[in-house]
Write a protein that holds these residues in place. Structure first.
Motif, short mmCIF file in Angstrom:
data_model
loop_
_atom_site.label_atom_id
_atom_site.label_comp_id
_atom_site.label_asym_id
_atom_site.label_seq_id
_atom_site.Cartn_x
_atom_site.Cartn_y
_atom_site.Cartn_z
N SER A 41 -6.15 -5.99 16.24
CA SER A 41 -4.92 -6.67 16.65
C SER A 41 -3.94 -6.82 15.49
O SER A 41 -2.75 -7.05 15.69
N VAL A 42 -4.43 -6.67 14.27
CA VAL A 42 -3.59 -6.79 13.08
C VAL A 42 -2.80 -5.49 12.83
O VAL A 42 -1.75 -5.52 12.20
N VAL A 43 -3.29 -4.40 13.37
CA VAL A 43 -2.69 -3.09 13.09
C VAL A 43 -1.20 -3.03 13.47
O VAL A 43 -0.39 -2.56 12.66
N PRO A 44 -0.79 -3.50 14.65
CA PRO A 44 0.64 -3.43 14.97
C PRO A 44 1.52 -4.17 13.96
O PRO A 44 2.59 -3.68 13.59
N ALA A 45 1.07 -5.33 13.50
CA ALA A 45 1.84 -6.08 12.51
C ALA A 45 1.96 -5.29 11.21
O ALA A 45 3.02 -5.27 10.57
N MET A 46 0.87 -4.63 10.82
CA MET A 46 0.90 -3.84 9.60
C MET A 46 1.83 -2.64 9.74
O MET A 46 2.56 -2.29 8.80
N VAL A 47 1.82 -2.00 10.90
CA VAL A 47 2.67 -0.83 11.13
C VAL A 47 4.15 -1.25 11.13
O VAL A 47 4.99 -0.59 10.52
N LEU A 48 4.46 -2.37 11.78
CA LEU A 48 5.84 -2.86 11.78
C LEU A 48 6.28 -3.23 10.37
O LEU A 48 7.42 -2.94 9.97
N ALA A 125 -2.87 -10.06 2.34
CA ALA A 125 -3.05 -11.38 2.97
C ALA A 125 -3.39 -11.23 4.45
O ALA A 125 -4.34 -11.86 4.94
N VAL A 126 -2.64 -10.39 5.15
CA VAL A 126 -2.89 -10.20 6.58
C VAL A 126 -4.29 -9.62 6.81
O VAL A 126 -5.04 -10.10 7.66
N SER A 127 -4.66 -8.61 6.03
CA SER A 127 -5.98 -8.00 6.23
C SER A 127 -7.10 -8.96 5.85
O SER A 127 -8.14 -9.01 6.52
N ASN A 128 -6.90 -9.77 4.81
CA ASN A 128 -7.95 -10.73 4.43
C ASN A 128 -8.07 -11.88 5.43
O ASN A 128 -9.17 -12.36 5.69
N PHE A 129 -6.94 -12.33 6.00
CA PHE A 129 -7.03 -13.36 7.04
C PHE A 129 -7.72 -12.81 8.29
O PHE A 129 -8.48 -13.51 8.95
#
Length: 171
Positions: A41-48, A125-129
Motif C-alpha cells: 500500500s506504500v508503493v503508490p505514495a512512493m511512486v507519486l 521514513a515511509v518505508s521504515n514506518f
C-alpha cells in the motif's frame, strides 16, 4: 562513447533493481498475502513522490547547468579579452560579476542537494514506518499462530529488499 557507457550502466542498474523488487514482492505475497497488502500500500505514495521529485530535479538540474554554462562563457570571454579588461581597469567589476554568477550556481546546487536529501529521507521514513506496521501486525499474527517467527523475519528481509530495489528504481 562515455554517454553510451552511462546509459548501459543506468539500464543495468534499473533492470537489476526491477528484478530485485519484483522477486521480493512475489516472495512477500507468497509468505503472507495479508501483510503484503500493508507493505504494497506504500508503493503508490512512493511512486507519486518519485514523480514529483523528478520534476523538481529536472528543473533544478537544468537551471544549474545553464548557470554553469553562463559562468564558463563569462570566464572564457573575459580571459580572452583580458587586455581590454585591464585597459579599462575593470578587473574588480568583472570579478564581482563572475562571483555573482558563481554564487547563483552554488545556490542552485544547494537547492538540488537539499531536495535530494529530503526525498531520500522521506522514502526511508515511509518505508521504515511501513516495516514497523508490518512488524506490529506480523507480531499479532505470530501470537495467533498464523505466522511463524522465521516467516516474519523472512518477510521483513524481503520487505527491506523491496524498499531498496524500489528506491534504486526511483532515484
Amino acid at each position: 562513447h562515455e554517454v553510451a557507457e552511462h546509459l548501459v550502466e543506468n539500464v543495468s542498474l534499473f533492470l537489476s533493481a526491477a528484478v530485485m523488487a519484483t522477486a521480493s514482492a512475489g516472495m512477500l505475497l507468497f509468505i503472507s498475502p495479508s501483510l503484503s497488502v500493508v507493505t504494497l500500500s506504500v508503493v503508490p505514495a512512493m511512486v507519486l513522490g518519485a514523480a514529483q521529485y523528478s520534476k523538481i530535479v529536472k528543473k533544478l538540474s537544468l537551471s544549474l547547468l545553464n548557470s554553469l554554462a553562463v559562468s564558463t562563457q563569462q570566464a572564457a570571454e573575459k580571459m580572452g579579452a583580458i587586455r581590454i579588461v585591464r585597459h579599462f581597469a575593470a578587473e574588480d567589476r568583472e570579478k564581482e560579476r563572475y562571483g555573482k554568477i558563481i554564487d547563483m550556481s552554488l545556490g542552485l546546487a544547494r537547492k538540488l542537494a537539499v531536495s535530494e536529501g529530503v526525498y531520500v529521507a522521506a522514502i526511508f521514513a515511509v518505508s521504515n514506518f511501513a516495516l514497523l506496521g508490518v512488524l506490529f501486525l506480523g507480531a499479532g499474527m505470530v501470537v495467533e499462530g498464523g505466522l511463524t517467527v522465521g516467516s516474519l523475519a523472512s518477510y521483513c528481509l524481503y520487505a527491506t529488499n523491496l524498499s531498496t530495489g524500489g528506491l534504486r528504481m526511483c532515484v
